[in-house]
Design a protein around this motif. Sequence first.
Motif, mmCIF file in Angstrom:
data_model
loop_
_atom_site.group_PDB
_atom_site.id
_atom_site.type_symbol
_atom_site.label_atom_id
_atom_site.label_comp_id
_atom_site.label_asym_id
_atom_site.label_seq_id
_atom_site.Cartn_x
_atom_site.Cartn_y
_atom_site.Cartn_z
ATOM 1 N N THR A 111 0.830 -1.201 0.000
ATOM 2 C CA THR A 111 0.000 0.000 0.000
ATOM 3 C C THR A 111 0.865 1.251 0.000
ATOM 4 O O THR A 111 1.859 1.327 0.734
ATOM 5 C CB THR A 111 -0.907 0.019 1.252
ATOM 6 N N ILE A 112 0.469 2.225 -0.820
ATOM 7 C CA ILE A 112 1.095 3.549 -0.806
ATOM 8 C C ILE A 112 0.012 4.561 -0.460
ATOM 9 O O ILE A 112 -1.047 4.588 -1.077
ATOM 10 C CB ILE A 112 1.697 3.925 -2.183
ATOM 11 N N ASP A 113 0.282 5.380 0.544
ATOM 12 C CA ASP A 113 -0.611 6.458 0.971
ATOM 13 C C ASP A 113 0.008 7.756 0.437
ATOM 14 O O ASP A 113 1.163 8.062 0.746
ATOM 15 C CB ASP A 113 -0.691 6.462 2.497
ATOM 16 N N TYR A 114 -0.739 8.531 -0.364
ATOM 17 C CA TYR A 114 -0.148 9.687 -1.039
ATOM 18 C C TYR A 114 -1.175 10.794 -1.273
ATOM 19 O O TYR A 114 -2.384 10.595 -1.109
ATOM 20 C CB TYR A 114 0.432 9.268 -2.394
ATOM 21 N N SER A 115 -0.687 11.961 -1.657
ATOM 22 C CA SER A 115 -1.523 13.073 -2.111
ATOM 23 C C SER A 115 -0.706 13.874 -3.120
ATOM 24 O O SER A 115 0.519 13.747 -3.194
ATOM 25 C CB SER A 115 -1.953 13.964 -0.946
ATOM 26 N N VAL A 116 -1.406 14.700 -3.903
ATOM 27 C CA VAL A 116 -0.738 15.520 -4.918
ATOM 28 C C VAL A 116 -1.309 16.933 -4.850
ATOM 29 O O VAL A 116 -2.524 17.121 -4.757
ATOM 30 C CB VAL A 116 -0.949 14.945 -6.339
ATOM 31 N N ALA A 117 -0.416 17.913 -4.892
ATOM 32 C CA ALA A 117 -0.807 19.330 -4.945
ATOM 33 C C ALA A 117 -0.094 19.969 -6.134
ATOM 34 O O ALA A 117 0.961 19.481 -6.568
ATOM 35 C CB ALA A 117 -0.425 20.037 -3.653
ATOM 36 N N ASP A 118 -0.664 21.054 -6.655
ATOM 37 C CA ASP A 118 0.016 21.764 -7.743
ATOM 38 C C ASP A 118 0.966 22.806 -7.158
ATOM 39 O O ASP A 118 1.108 22.929 -5.940
ATOM 40 C CB ASP A 118 -0.990 22.371 -8.728
ATOM 41 N N ALA A 119 1.613 23.571 -8.026
ATOM 42 C CA ALA A 119 2.620 24.547 -7.598
ATOM 43 C C ALA A 119 2.044 25.617 -6.676
ATOM 44 O O ALA A 119 2.738 26.137 -5.802
ATOM 45 C CB ALA A 119 3.260 25.190 -8.815
ATOM 46 N N ALA A 120 0.756 25.915 -6.842
ATOM 47 C CA ALA A 120 0.110 26.940 -6.009
ATOM 48 C C ALA A 120 -0.359 26.378 -4.672
ATOM 49 O O ALA A 120 -0.914 27.105 -3.850
ATOM 50 C CB ALA A 120 -1.074 27.540 -6.759
ATOM 51 N N GLY A 121 -0.155 25.099 -4.453
ATOM 52 C CA GLY A 121 -0.575 24.472 -3.204
ATOM 53 C C GLY A 121 -1.988 23.934 -3.243
ATOM 54 O O GLY A 121 -2.494 23.417 -2.239
ATOM 55 N N GLU A 122 -2.646 24.047 -4.388
ATOM 56 C CA GLU A 122 -4.014 23.547 -4.545
ATOM 57 C C GLU A 122 -4.003 22.015 -4.638
ATOM 58 O O GLU A 122 -3.210 21.443 -5.388
ATOM 59 C CB GLU A 122 -4.623 24.130 -5.824
ATOM 60 N N THR A 123 -4.860 21.369 -3.884
ATOM 61 C CA THR A 123 -4.915 19.908 -3.883
ATOM 62 C C THR A 123 -5.425 19.391 -5.219
ATOM 63 O O THR A 123 -6.495 19.785 -5.678
ATOM 64 C CB THR A 123 -5.822 19.396 -2.745
ATOM 65 N N ARG A 124 -4.647 18.514 -5.835
ATOM 66 C CA ARG A 124 -5.053 17.880 -7.088
ATOM 67 C C ARG A 124 -5.603 16.485 -6.831
ATOM 68 O O ARG A 124 -6.535 16.056 -7.478
ATOM 69 C CB ARG A 124 -3.872 17.784 -8.061
ATOM 70 N N ILE A 125 -4.998 15.776 -5.875
ATOM 71 C CA ILE A 125 -5.495 14.469 -5.426
ATOM 72 C C ILE A 125 -5.479 14.491 -3.908
ATOM 73 O O ILE A 125 -4.431 14.681 -3.286
ATOM 74 C CB ILE A 125 -4.635 13.292 -5.936
ATOM 75 N N GLN A 126 -6.662 14.332 -3.311
ATOM 76 C CA GLN A 126 -6.763 14.251 -1.849
ATOM 77 C C GLN A 126 -5.939 13.071 -1.341
ATOM 78 O O GLN A 126 -5.692 12.114 -2.074
ATOM 79 C CB GLN A 126 -8.229 14.016 -1.447
ATOM 80 N N ARG A 127 -5.565 13.121 -0.088
ATOM 81 C CA ARG A 127 -4.816 12.007 0.502
ATOM 82 C C ARG A 127 -5.618 10.729 0.338
ATOM 83 O O ARG A 127 -6.784 10.649 0.760
ATOM 84 C CB ARG A 127 -4.536 12.279 1.974
ATOM 85 N N THR A 128 -5.008 9.768 -0.284
ATOM 86 C CA THR A 128 -5.657 8.489 -0.570
ATOM 87 C C THR A 128 -4.597 7.402 -0.606
ATOM 88 O O THR A 128 -3.409 7.675 -0.480
ATOM 89 C CB THR A 128 -6.437 8.559 -1.911
ATOM 90 N N SER A 129 -5.014 6.184 -0.795
ATOM 91 C CA SER A 129 -4.045 5.092 -0.878
ATOM 92 C C SER A 129 -4.395 4.197 -2.053
ATOM 93 O O SER A 129 -5.532 4.176 -2.526
ATOM 94 C CB SER A 129 -3.996 4.292 0.418
#
Length: 173
Positions: A111-129
């Motif tokens: 399992t990998i638990d991760y999140s992604v934000a853009d350069a402005a800090g806006e969440t692109r992918i909420q924390r998920t696994s």
Amino acid sequence: MRLSWRNRSQGVVGLLGVAVLALALSACGWQLRGAPGGISLDDRVIQVVDEAGSSELRREVRRAIEGGGGQYTESAAEADWVLTLHGRGSSRETASVGADGDAQDYRLTYTIDYSVADAAGETRIQRTSLDAQRTFAAPAGGADERRARESELEDELRADAVRLLMLRLQALR
């Protein structure tokens, strides 16, 4: 030196055969092991923040980013996206038992638990696994053999999970 018509025609037929074989293999999706799997990150610059503390996972993610056409960076100022690896883990459970009550098959999950934000800090992918799983037969050599097989499979599952992660990043375009 002059080639006879027969030699030239055999060369052309051979070349045509190789071209048809290459076309057939590419049409069915076959690729060399280790190829990026059609992942295209379109030259995105990605920073990886490793809260998971796993050098193997971080190394695998970096390789996948670069192999998928992205650029890995340590600098948040240069990044288009910030990929945060919050955690990772693996677990084993018994998948089936025999008539004598001994485990016959095991299921290993990475399992990998991760999140992604853009350069402005806006969440692109909420924390998920995301999970990668594999079921394997209990080796005949006992616990030592089982642990060795689990270690080998964990490496494969980590690579599978990272490929799934790269597909998620690709979908962000």
